[in-house]
Scaffold this motif. Sequence first.
Motif, PDB file in Angstrom:
ATOM      1  N   UNK A 113      17.090 -21.834  44.908  1.00 54.44           N
ATOM      2  CA  UNK A 113      16.691 -21.702  46.304  1.00 54.44           C
ATOM      3  C   UNK A 113      15.693 -21.754  46.927  1.00 54.44           C
ATOM      4  N   UNK A 114      14.422 -21.713  46.128  1.00 56.68           N
ATOM      5  CA  UNK A 114      13.118 -21.509  46.812  1.00 56.68           C
ATOM      6  C   UNK A 114      12.987 -23.091  47.123  1.00 56.68           C
ATOM      7  N   UNK A 119      17.390 -17.283  51.004  1.00 57.96           N
ATOM      8  CA  UNK A 119      15.882 -16.844  50.592  1.00 57.96           C
ATOM      9  C   UNK A 119      14.869 -16.377  51.606  1.00 57.96           C
ATOM     10  N   UNK A 120      14.801 -15.002  51.560  1.00 54.36           N
ATOM     11  CA  UNK A 120      14.282 -14.123  52.518  1.00 54.36           C
ATOM     12  C   UNK A 120      12.582 -14.811  53.214  1.00 54.36           C
ATOM     13  N   UNK A 136       3.002 -16.439  44.933  1.00 54.82           N
ATOM     14  CA  UNK A 136       2.165 -16.290  46.087  1.00 54.82           C
ATOM     15  C   UNK A 136       1.093 -17.306  46.122  1.00 54.82           C
ATOM     16  N   UNK A 137       0.860 -18.217  46.952  1.00 55.20           N
ATOM     17  CA  UNK A 137       0.095 -19.558  46.925  1.00 55.20           C
ATOM     18  C   UNK A 137      -1.554 -18.796  46.630  1.00 55.20           C
ATOM     19  N   UNK A 192       3.171 -17.242  56.023  1.00 57.09           N
ATOM     20  CA  UNK A 192       3.910 -15.919  55.731  1.00 57.09           C
ATOM     21  C   UNK A 192       4.676 -16.302  54.522  1.00 57.09           C
ATOM     22  N   UNK A 193       5.368 -17.392  54.455  1.00 56.02           N
ATOM     23  CA  UNK A 193       6.251 -17.624  53.156  1.00 56.02           C
ATOM     24  C   UNK A 193       5.181 -17.822  51.999  1.00 56.02           C
ATOM     25  N   UNK A 194       3.936 -18.497  52.288  1.00 57.53           N
ATOM     26  CA  UNK A 194       3.056 -18.661  51.115  1.00 57.53           C
ATOM     27  C   UNK A 194       2.452 -17.309  50.444  1.00 57.53           C
ATOM     28  N   UNK A 195       2.819 -16.185  51.224  1.00 60.81           N
ATOM     29  CA  UNK A 195       2.265 -14.913  50.769  1.00 60.81           C
ATOM     30  C   UNK A 195       3.351 -14.391  49.802  1.00 60.81           C
TER      31      UNK A 195
END
Length: 443
Positions: free
Chosen positions: A179-180, A220-221, A343-344, A392-395
């Motif tokens: 899902x990611x 996928x939140x 987390x990038x 935000x997603x990369x966090x």
Amino acid sequence: MFEAIKLLVGVISLIMVYRTITGNCNKYLAFAICAIWLRYFLSAFHTITYPPLIAGFSINALGSIGVAGLGLLLIPTAVFTLKKLFPFYVFFIAIAVSGFVNMQIPGTINVLVKWCYFLVLAGALFLSIRSQGQNETFKKLLVAFTMPVALQIASVFLGHAKATEADGSTSYIGGYNHEAAFSMIIVSFIFVIGLTKRKTIRFRTSLFTLAVFLLVLVNYRTAILTILPIAGVFYFTLVEQRLKPSQKAPILTVVTMLFAMVFFALSLAMQERFADVGLMLSNLDLILKAPRYFSEAEQDIMSSRVYIWSQYIDAFLNADTLNQVFGFGPDSWKQRFTLYAHNTFVSNIYEYGYLGFYSFIGVIFFTLLEAFSMYQKDLAKIVGLSIVGFLIMNLATMPLWNIEGLIFFAIVVGTVFSSSKQVDSNKTIATSTRVIGKGQAVI
């Protein structure tokens, strides 16, 4: 049965791609469409394309290498000398240095090939937008998303769902592997629709709304949080464009209140999925807490993400000076951890050290600054806030670890650089790419 559906949809989408690229389509856009379609096609058959095939490379990996190599031959060299790419090259050098210092050669090659894929795709979209314009480019680019979108819709109607790896809840991802990665396909689809202007494509608003709904079904939140700024700007602009100046203040106030009510309703409906987000925000000090001091309850916060981050950060803080400066090397996490960092930023500081971490921050801030400086203010809002959502997603996950995430970032960067107030005064771009496709000037 669903595998047969995949094959059928793949063939139909290939025919649609062929008809699109043989029409009024410049060769750079044709390359971008084919590259994106190929990735989505191969990823759909992950049971075949993911396992290693030749010299440790999977079919998917070989496809990415082929696209990157072909792009380097197709894209004029002058594009790669754009001054705006300098922050990216600094980051790439930091990755290479980290790999050399730590002798992580296979990992370094793997990571740099991914970023090369990003570079050629961003360059192709840059040239296409400068040639045929943003609307024509993204209108045609939508055809590359036909297969994954159609498969997801089919999976909903046929009840072909997947239990998410995090908590076992239901995800509809069209038979794709994870899902990611699939969420980034739909995020890219939403972004491309949002960049097209009114009346460019039929049922634009309905298509955008459908895409947002499909992303919710991916479940996928972090991806849902990513598109909130994009969706907000899209609908707000949609209403604003239909109003007279005297009507804007009262009606937009009501619309804003409606948006807030819808957001509140969605928050309640998905409260269980997002409960950990609030818990994490109220316990940010856990990130710097040594993993051995985590209780069992604390280890479960955000699907164990906080616990994973603490492991990486603890290992980095207890490393010697050399590793803190240059990191442990690209893909070095595989030698110490069972799970990637989710987390990038945490991953970058562990693998590339302070050198790579700060160079990546430079890339992000430069891109964000360029986005908000775009001469089309409505476009600047959409793209700028899209980057904010992406950050935000990369966090909480690592979209840039997957090719699907790099495709999204390439679309963003290609749009930003082609629409900024000034493209480099490098005249070689104009002269070396004077004619593309069917006699269309680049600049």
